[in-house]
Design an enzyme around this catalytic site. Structure first.
Site, PDB file in Angstrom:
ATOM      1  N   ARG A   1       0.842  -1.206   0.000  1.00  0.00           N
ATOM      2  CA  ARG A   1       0.000   0.000   0.000  1.00  0.00           C
ATOM      3  C   ARG A   1       0.870   1.246   0.000  1.00  0.00           C
ATOM      4  NH1 ARG A   1      -1.993   2.577   5.067  1.00  0.00           N
ATOM      5  NH2 ARG A   1      -3.617   4.098   4.576  1.00  0.00           N
TER       6      ARG A   1
ATOM      7  N   ARG B   1     -11.314  20.069   9.064  1.00  0.00           N
ATOM      8  CA  ARG B   1     -10.572  20.472  10.261  1.00  0.00           C
ATOM      9  C   ARG B   1     -11.026  21.836  10.764  1.00  0.00           C
ATOM     10  NH1 ARG B   1      -6.358  17.030  10.939  1.00  0.00           N
ATOM     11  NH2 ARG B   1      -5.625  15.866   9.117  1.00  0.00           N
TER      12      ARG B   1
ATOM     13  N   LYS C   1     -13.135   2.505   0.650  1.00  0.00           N
ATOM     14  CA  LYS C   1     -12.853   2.433   2.079  1.00  0.00           C
ATOM     15  C   LYS C   1     -14.136   2.790   2.831  1.00  0.00           C
ATOM     16  CE  LYS C   1      -8.973   4.272   3.483  1.00  0.00           C
ATOM     17  NZ  LYS C   1      -7.899   5.289   3.639  1.00  0.00           N
TER      18      LYS C   1
ATOM     19  N   THR D   1      -6.522  -1.421   9.958  1.00  0.00           N
ATOM     20  CA  THR D   1      -6.304  -0.479  11.052  1.00  0.00           C
ATOM     21  C   THR D   1      -6.149  -1.174  12.404  1.00  0.00           C
ATOM     22  OG1 THR D   1      -7.817   1.029   9.869  1.00  0.00           O
ATOM     23  CG2 THR D   1      -6.969   1.748  11.990  1.00  0.00           C
TER      24      THR D   1
END
Length: 477
Positions: A35, A76, A217, A275
């Site tokens: 990846r 953010r 994803k 993860t």
């Protein structure tokens, strides 16, 4: 090199692992797909890493896939005048579009699309869920929020809105530049972050134009609600538990993982569990027992691949992490109960003729005298159908296309290899038997099951099931 396990390993390349010697060592340790994380590193870094993977591919003599993981939009907060503020439950402040550095009363949130999506009573999660807020009032350019949990907020912390679909494209200008570069250097898979709806994947497929396989994803609750329609546009899917765990309650994440794996297996779409699989091995030579169980459970669920992130990208023990993951998977697959778990779920038939033939091949392959199944595939569809059935015999997928072989490196139980395009039934039999013996999948006298299609080379034309026996010597039957 063939693997002693069916589930595959994806390893992220980074400062700790992208040197050619380390990439080769990781491939030898069992990595199947590498990846490239476009959230970090330069284009030059990624190009050098891909070159190292192609060199390692020659060394290990089996196809290695390369997955380009696009960053996606990052929502953010702005900046604070003093860098951070202290907060406590009950504290009320305003988010707005004003770029002036903030304080305890207000701060910028430079995303008008979030304000438009917010409704009174919605939750906001900041700093990977460490701070939880509730919207008490809002307009199209501001929102007043009350702190429910958390102690401090600092500059540029991430914002998540678990209860809303944010009207923003999953592909930012940076992603589009990264995608064009990734396709130019020849990656095999492209993963799209921040997928919320099927249209996100449809846009990616349009831009990729068949130059790579496309993977979604699943890291947003909204994607879970639209999972079936998203899978319509997917060549693969990833259970991205890190971001998914920010927006879901902890007890919901394992349930979501099983839901995604089950849906992907039903469709024959390769699924990666990702993860924090062996997170402690970023700085420790051994995993926790909980991490070992986590890896094992993903293998028991029938995931196509398990992914290492920081463990190999920036950790102190990249090789050890791959070795531990490989050994855990192999141990699971030696469990006497494991075959019954793989047999528990079989997909329905979409294409009755092809699916029936593949199901028959799996059944015929259960005979103890069958050493392996050899599948001839052009674009990979027949091989993926075979993998969807979770056969316990080795499956050798022969293809004339290097890009197909590399994409299939991600798929459960397949041993993809390059082979010529056969032009006759005699060549089908000869090539299948010779390849099975060359790769150590069949011994003299053992039975080989062959799945192919005529006309030869036509995608999706699986209509031929043959039996052959490996002779005492290689050659034509």
């Amino acid at each position: 090199m063939k693997r002693a396990r069916r589930a595959r390993i994806v390893a992220t390349l980074g400062p700790a692992s992208r040197a050619p010697g380390m990439v080769k060592a990781l491939a030898q340790a069992g990595v199947d797909v590498f990846r490239l994380n476009f959230s970090h590193g330069s284009h030059e870094d990624h190009a050098a890493a891909l070159k190292a993977v192609r060199g390692a591919e020659l060394a290990v003599q089996r196809p290695l896939g390369v997955l380009a993981d696009l960053q996606g939009p990052k929502l953010r907060l702005g900046r604070f005048a003093d860098g951070e503020i202290s907060i406590k439950p009950g504290h009320v402040m305003r988010f707005d579009l004003d770029p002036t550095p903030g304080d305890a009363t207000r701060v910028q949130m430079p995303h008008p699309e979030i304000f438009r999506a917010l409704r009174t009573g919605m939750a906001l999660l900041l700093d990977d869920g460490r701070v939880r807020l509730r919207v008490v009032d809002r307009a199209d350019d501001w929102a007043d929020v009350k702190v429910e949990s958390g102690q401090k907020l600092s500059d540029r912390k991430g914002v998540a809105v678990p209860d809303a679909v944010i009207p923003v494209s999953a592909l930012t200008p940076k992603d589009r530049e990264d995608l064009a570069f990734a396709l130019r250097i020849g990656v095999d898979w492209v993963a799209l972050s921040f997928v919320q709806k099927a249209e996100d994947m449809a846009e990616l497929k349009r831009l990729v134009g068949g130059k790579a396989a496309c993977l979604a994803k699943i890291e947003k609750p909204q994607a879970l609600l639209a999972l079936d329609s998203i899978l319509d546009y997917c060549d693969g899917v990833m259970v991205a538990r890190g971001d998914l765990g920010v927006e879901l309650e902890p007890e919901e994440v394992p349930v979501a993982q099983k839901q995604i794996i089950r849906a992907a297996r039903q469709r024959g779409v390769p699924v990666i569990v990702a993860t924090q699989m062996l997170e402690s091995m970023t700085s420790s030579p051994a995993p926790t027992r909980a991490e070992a169980s986590d890896v094992a459970n993903a293998a028991y669920e029938g995931a196509d691949a398990l992914m290492l992130s920081a463990e190999t990208a920036s950790g102190d023990y990249p090789l050890e992490s791959v070795g531990v993951m490989s050994r855990i998977i192999e141990r699971v697959e030696r469990d006497p109960m494991w075959p019954s778990l793989m047999d528990a779920e079989h997909a329905g038939m979409d294409d009755i003729d092809a699916d029936a033939l593949v199901a028959a091949a799996r059944k015929a392959g259960e005979a103890q005298s069958t050493a392996c199944v050899v599948v001839f595939t052009t674009l990979g569809g027949t091989a993926r159908r075979m993998a969807r059935e979770r056969p316990l015999q080795p499956v050798l997928a022969l293809t004339p296309k290097p890009e197909t072989a590399r994409r299939l490196a991600l798929v459960w139980g397949l041993e993809p290899r390059l082979g010529r395009e056969p032009t006759s039934l005699e060549e089908v039999t000869d090539d299948a038997v010779n390849a099975a013996m060359d790769h150590g999948l069949a011994q003299p006298g053992q039975r080989i099951l062959i799945l192919a299609g005529t006309p030869f080379g036509a995608p999706g034309a699986a209509n031929l099931l043959r039996l052959a026996h490996a002779p005492a010597k290689k050659g034509k039957r």
